[in-house]
Write a protein that holds these residues in place. Structure first.
Motif, PDB file in Angstrom:
ATOM      1  N   ALA A   1       5.994   4.333  -7.361  1.00  0.00           N
ATOM      2  CA  ALA A   1       5.717   4.929  -6.056  1.00  0.00           C
ATOM      3  C   ALA A   1       6.165   6.394  -6.020  1.00  0.00           C
ATOM      4  O   ALA A   1       5.444   7.283  -5.552  1.00  0.00           O
ATOM      5  N   LYS A   2       7.354   6.628  -6.560  1.00  0.00           N
ATOM      6  CA  LYS A   2       7.903   7.981  -6.584  1.00  0.00           C
ATOM      7  C   LYS A   2       7.009   8.913  -7.415  1.00  0.00           C
ATOM      8  O   LYS A   2       6.681  10.023  -6.987  1.00  0.00           O
ATOM      9  N   VAL A   3       6.624   8.412  -8.583  1.00  0.00           N
ATOM     10  CA  VAL A   3       5.786   9.209  -9.472  1.00  0.00           C
ATOM     11  C   VAL A   3       4.468   9.572  -8.798  1.00  0.00           C
ATOM     12  O   VAL A   3       4.034  10.720  -8.814  1.00  0.00           O
ATOM     13  N   LEU A   4       3.826   8.577  -8.174  1.00  0.00           N
ATOM     14  CA  LEU A   4       2.522   8.826  -7.566  1.00  0.00           C
ATOM     15  C   LEU A   4       2.628   9.779  -6.379  1.00  0.00           C
ATOM     16  O   LEU A   4       1.704  10.526  -6.088  1.00  0.00           O
ATOM     17  N   GLN A   5       3.775   9.732  -5.698  1.00  0.00           N
ATOM     18  CA  GLN A   5       3.929  10.570  -4.516  1.00  0.00           C
ATOM     19  C   GLN A   5       4.418  11.984  -4.835  1.00  0.00           C
ATOM     20  O   GLN A   5       3.956  12.947  -4.260  1.00  0.00           O
ATOM     21  N   GLU A   6       5.372  12.072  -5.753  1.00  0.00           N
ATOM     22  CA  GLU A   6       6.073  13.343  -5.915  1.00  0.00           C
ATOM     23  C   GLU A   6       5.751  14.107  -7.190  1.00  0.00           C
ATOM     24  O   GLU A   6       6.105  15.266  -7.308  1.00  0.00           O
ATOM     25  N   PHE A   7       5.139  13.468  -8.173  1.00  0.00           N
ATOM     26  CA  PHE A   7       4.949  14.110  -9.472  1.00  0.00           C
ATOM     27  C   PHE A   7       3.477  14.332  -9.782  1.00  0.00           C
ATOM     28  O   PHE A   7       2.651  13.474  -9.517  1.00  0.00           O
ATOM     29  N   THR A   8       3.181  15.473 -10.383  1.00  0.00           N
ATOM     30  CA  THR A   8       1.866  15.638 -10.986  1.00  0.00           C
ATOM     31  C   THR A   8       1.939  14.978 -12.363  1.00  0.00           C
ATOM     32  O   THR A   8       3.039  14.802 -12.907  1.00  0.00           O
ATOM     33  N   PRO A   9       0.776  14.639 -12.954  1.00  0.00           N
ATOM     34  CA  PRO A   9       0.818  14.045 -14.302  1.00  0.00           C
ATOM     35  C   PRO A   9       1.606  14.921 -15.285  1.00  0.00           C
ATOM     36  O   PRO A   9       2.371  14.406 -16.106  1.00  0.00           O
TER      37      PRO A   9
ATOM     38  N   TYR B   1       0.807  -1.221   0.000  1.00  0.00           N
ATOM     39  CA  TYR B   1       0.000   0.000   0.000  1.00  0.00           C
ATOM     40  C   TYR B   1       0.842   1.273   0.000  1.00  0.00           C
ATOM     41  O   TYR B   1       0.298   2.366  -0.098  1.00  0.00           O
ATOM     42  N   SER B   2       2.149   1.115   0.180  1.00  0.00           N
ATOM     43  CA  SER B   2       2.962   2.334   0.279  1.00  0.00           C
ATOM     44  C   SER B   2       4.411   2.028  -0.066  1.00  0.00           C
ATOM     45  O   SER B   2       4.801   0.868  -0.224  1.00  0.00           O
ATOM     46  N   ILE B   3       5.200   3.081  -0.132  1.00  0.00           N
ATOM     47  CA  ILE B   3       6.611   2.912  -0.428  1.00  0.00           C
ATOM     48  C   ILE B   3       7.295   2.164   0.724  1.00  0.00           C
ATOM     49  O   ILE B   3       8.233   1.396   0.523  1.00  0.00           O
TER      50      ILE B   3
ATOM     51  N   ASP C   1       5.935  -0.293   2.382  1.00  0.00           N
ATOM     52  CA  ASP C   1       5.689  -1.712   2.129  1.00  0.00           C
ATOM     53  C   ASP C   1       6.680  -2.246   1.105  1.00  0.00           C
ATOM     54  O   ASP C   1       7.167  -3.373   1.230  1.00  0.00           O
ATOM     55  N   LEU C   2       6.981  -1.433   0.092  1.00  0.00           N
ATOM     56  CA  LEU C   2       7.959  -1.854  -0.915  1.00  0.00           C
ATOM     57  C   LEU C   2       9.317  -2.068  -0.254  1.00  0.00           C
ATOM     58  O   LEU C   2       9.999  -3.069  -0.503  1.00  0.00           O
ATOM     59  N   ASN C   3       9.691  -1.134   0.617  1.00  0.00           N
ATOM     60  CA  ASN C   3      10.970  -1.267   1.317  1.00  0.00           C
ATOM     61  C   ASN C   3      11.012  -2.513   2.184  1.00  0.00           C
ATOM     62  O   ASN C   3      12.038  -3.189   2.260  1.00  0.00           O
ATOM     63  N   LEU C   4       9.866  -2.828   2.813  1.00  0.00           N
ATOM     64  CA  LEU C   4       9.793  -4.026   3.642  1.00  0.00           C
ATOM     65  C   LEU C   4      10.023  -5.283   2.818  1.00  0.00           C
ATOM     66  O   LEU C   4      10.786  -6.173   3.204  1.00  0.00           O
ATOM     67  N   VAL C   5       9.352  -5.329   1.651  1.00  0.00           N
ATOM     68  CA  VAL C   5       9.503  -6.492   0.769  1.00  0.00           C
ATOM     69  C   VAL C   5      10.969  -6.643   0.387  1.00  0.00           C
ATOM     70  O   VAL C   5      11.534  -7.741   0.406  1.00  0.00           O
ATOM     71  N   LYS C   6      11.595  -5.519   0.080  1.00  0.00           N
ATOM     72  CA  LYS C   6      12.990  -5.534  -0.339  1.00  0.00           C
ATOM     73  C   LYS C   6      13.896  -6.034   0.792  1.00  0.00           C
ATOM     74  O   LYS C   6      14.725  -6.921   0.594  1.00  0.00           O
TER      75      LYS C   6
ATOM     76  N   ILE D   1      11.017  -6.264  -7.126  1.00  0.00           N
ATOM     77  CA  ILE D   1      10.997  -5.170  -6.148  1.00  0.00           C
ATOM     78  C   ILE D   1      12.392  -4.979  -5.534  1.00  0.00           C
ATOM     79  O   ILE D   1      12.837  -3.853  -5.303  1.00  0.00           O
ATOM     80  N   SER D   2      13.091  -6.100  -5.316  1.00  0.00           N
ATOM     81  CA  SER D   2      14.437  -6.004  -4.717  1.00  0.00           C
ATOM     82  C   SER D   2      15.404  -5.243  -5.624  1.00  0.00           C
ATOM     83  O   SER D   2      16.407  -4.707  -5.177  1.00  0.00           O
TER      84      SER D   2
END
Lengths: 166, 428
Positions: free
Chosen positions: B169-177, B10-12, B14-19, B160-161
């Motif tokens: 994740a970066k795009v959705l968090q930091e960038f407008t379309p 659900y979040s960046i 979570d991605l870090n956890l998977v990694k 993911i690793s």
């Protein structure tokens, strides 16, 4: 999805069951016209080929004119209106395979099976077809029997390969 | 194989956890073996080689300390079946099932290189055990194919690793379309389908087009004889395509994507399908992706054997379930595409470039290649050349370098008489 690819997965079932399976699939695809090609892929997997009867069944179920269904079937080379053998031998004649002797493979197969390209042996065992580039260009000439790809095929060894299927 | 497959992301974090969990898991292995399972090596019988290897590992009681990965195309189709043993980076090729016992004993048990099964340099006749020393790999720069042959295509965790889905994740968090499109424009990326149209401009036009419903289409109807770049990408790193398409969806405001794959590529279809299902299960595709209000899903459409469907308007007809007949342009798909709605249609290889532009930066990307053509290009090498297979090189490389350095020259020391560029139908 793997259902698309496995050809003879419902060889054993009756005609009625086949139509009922097809009905389920059409319903699964919500009778949506945009899914026609996917439905035809499935139908061909079930019946082995797409005769007029199957086409008109699909047309009726999907509420489309038969001309539309037939138009799509005849447009795409993957669909066949004639019965196919249990094993389809496809010889790649993409350019890389062509220059490396794909034609010789065809000649040899024609000789061995005594059929022409596009035909099926009388015992419905083998069909022979020419395939568009299968992307095994680094290993040309290539042919496939159903989903198994044979690389660097030597015409003299084809008889041996066919024996695996007897 | 993927025991964490059900953990939702659900979040960046979570991605870090998977990694983290993945690298923790990896600590228990002394060796990782990457067996090429591209369509080329499969026809060279890599399946049996793998089975025998597993048996030998079991006999030697190494199953818990050696990790087996099935990868996409490593690139050298002519010496398949092939495998890489890490951490040493040793490349074994032309493998036969009966070789595996020796390799297991010598390399994995005695920690020595089983040189007899390594690659032989054609010019010097010498064995070259390390992949980093092999000319074929040295001249290449892997950007799009960075994961092909490096990860198990079946494992989303492994993707993911390697920073997979971090770009999304970066795009959705930091960038407008709009900023996403700006970045793509700055990167200088051009379409890899042959036309070379600037990708950023294509996205911009589609984003500007009026309409609430828009679509993203990935063209993987790679019909040109001799070309198998998209196939290798889809087979070896399917999640990269999913990530690239999702970013495109966010940029133009689309919630639906289609991948059009030709029916001649059953393996690519199977692997992409399984990757899409994994992504759905873990909420990387679907609703409220990575905790935002972005929704996106992808469906596969299988072609049915019509060369013309590689042309974008014909392809769109085919996705709609119709005969694949091209139509006049304009209107362009960016205005009236799939089902009459604004649509971007990009080649699979183009989508393969997207995530890395956001992981690194548009500037990093624009530094590769030439003034007008940025980045790298994947090529399929086939015909009368010593090394055949899949390569990736920076734009601007000379043909001589490709044929003689990477390709290893012409067999039997013959002279080069003729080569074809791009596809064999001459329409580049």
């Amino acid at each position: 999805m793997s259902r698309f690819i496995q050809k003879s997965w419902c060889k054993e079932i009756s005609e009625e069951e086949k139509y009922s399976l097809l009905t389920d699939i059409i319903e699964e695809y919500e009778n949506n016209e945009s899914n026609l090609i996917q439905v035809l892929h499935m139908a061909q997997a079930i019946f082995g080929f797409l005769p007029y009867k199957v086409q008109s069944f699909i047309a009726e179920k999907m509420d489309l004119p038969i001309s539309k269904v037939s138009g799509v079937v005849t447009f795409y080379s993957f669909f066949s209106t004639k019965p196919k053998g249990e094993y389809t031998i496809s010889v790649c004649l993409g350019t890389a395979c062509y220059v490396r002797g794909g034609k010789k493979i065809i000649e040899r197969l024609k000789e061995l099976l005594r059929i022409d390209v596009g035909e099926t042996t009388k015992d419905l065992k083998f069909s022979l077809q020419v395939k568009r580039c299968i992307g095994a260009c680094g290993l040309a000439p290539a042919m496939s029997i159903n989903d198994k790809v044979y690389k660097r095929v030597n015409p003299n060894k084809i008889q041996q390969i066919l024996k695996e299927y007897e | 194989m993927n025991k964490d497959a059900d953990s939702k992301i659900y979040s960046i974090n979570d991605l870090n956890l998977v990694k983290q969990r993945y690298y923790e898991e990896m600590k228990k292995f002394n060796h990782s073996i990457y067996i090429c399972s591209g369509a080329g090596c499969i026809s060279s019988n890599c399946g049996t080689v793998r089975d025998v290897l597993m048996e030998e590992l079991e006999t030697a009681d190494l199953l818990s300390t050696v990790k087996i990965n099935l990868t996409g195309c490593i690139g050298m189709c002519n010496v398949g079946p092939a495998m890489i043993v890490e951490p040493e980076g040793v490349f074994y090729c032309n493998l036969k099932p009966e070789n595996m016992k020796k390799i297991v004993k010598k390399h994995l048990l005695e920690n020595q290189i089983a040189e007899e099964f390594c690659y032989t340099n054609i010019d010097t006749g010498k064995k070259v055990p390390y992949i980093k020393d092999i000319e074929f790999f040295k001249g290449q720069k892997k950007v799009i194919l960075r994961n092909c042959g490096q990860i198990d295509y079946r494992s989303m965790d492994e993707y993911i690793s390697k920073e997979g889905y971090f770009a999304l994740a970066k795009v959705l968090q930091e960038f407008t379309p709009e900023q996403v499109i700006e970045e793509i424009e700055k990167s200088g990326l051009r379409g890899r389908g042959g036309g070379g149209f600037p990708t950023g401009l294509k996205w911009k036009l589609t984003a500007k087009a009026k309409g609430n419903q828009k679509y993203v289409i990935c063209n993987a109807d790679e019909g040109d004889p001799g070309a198998f770049m998209d196939r290798s990408l889809l087979e070896g790193d399917p999640h990269n395509i999913i990530e690239g398409m999702s970013i495109a969806g966010y940029a133009i405001g689309a919630n639906k994507g289609y991948v059009y794959v030709r029916a001649e590529y059953p393996l690519a279809i199977e692997r992409l399908d399984s990757a899409i299902n994994q992504a759905r299960e873990r909420n990387i595709l679907g609703k409220n992706i990575l905790g935002t209000d972005f929704n996106f899903d992808i469906e596969i459409r299988i072609g049915a054997g019509a060369f013309v469907c590689g042309e974008e308007t014909a392809l769109i007809c085919s996705v709609e379930g119709k005969r694949g007949e091209p139509r006049q342009k304009p209107p362009y798909p960016s205005d009236k595409g799939l089902f009459g709605k604004p649509t971007i249609i990009n080649n699979a290889e183009t989508f393969g470039n997207i995530s890395v532009i956001f992981l690194k930066s548009s500037k990093w990307y624009a530094d590769i290649g030439t003034e007008k053509s940025k980045g790298t290009k994947v090529f399929a090498l086939a015909g009368d050349v010593n090394n055949t297979g899949i390569i990736e090189v920076p734009m601007g490389i000379t043909l001589g370098e490709i044929i003689f350095n990477i390709g290893g020259g012409i067999p039997k020391g013959k002279n080069l008489k003729l080569h074809r560029l791009e596809d064999l139908l001459g329409d580049a």
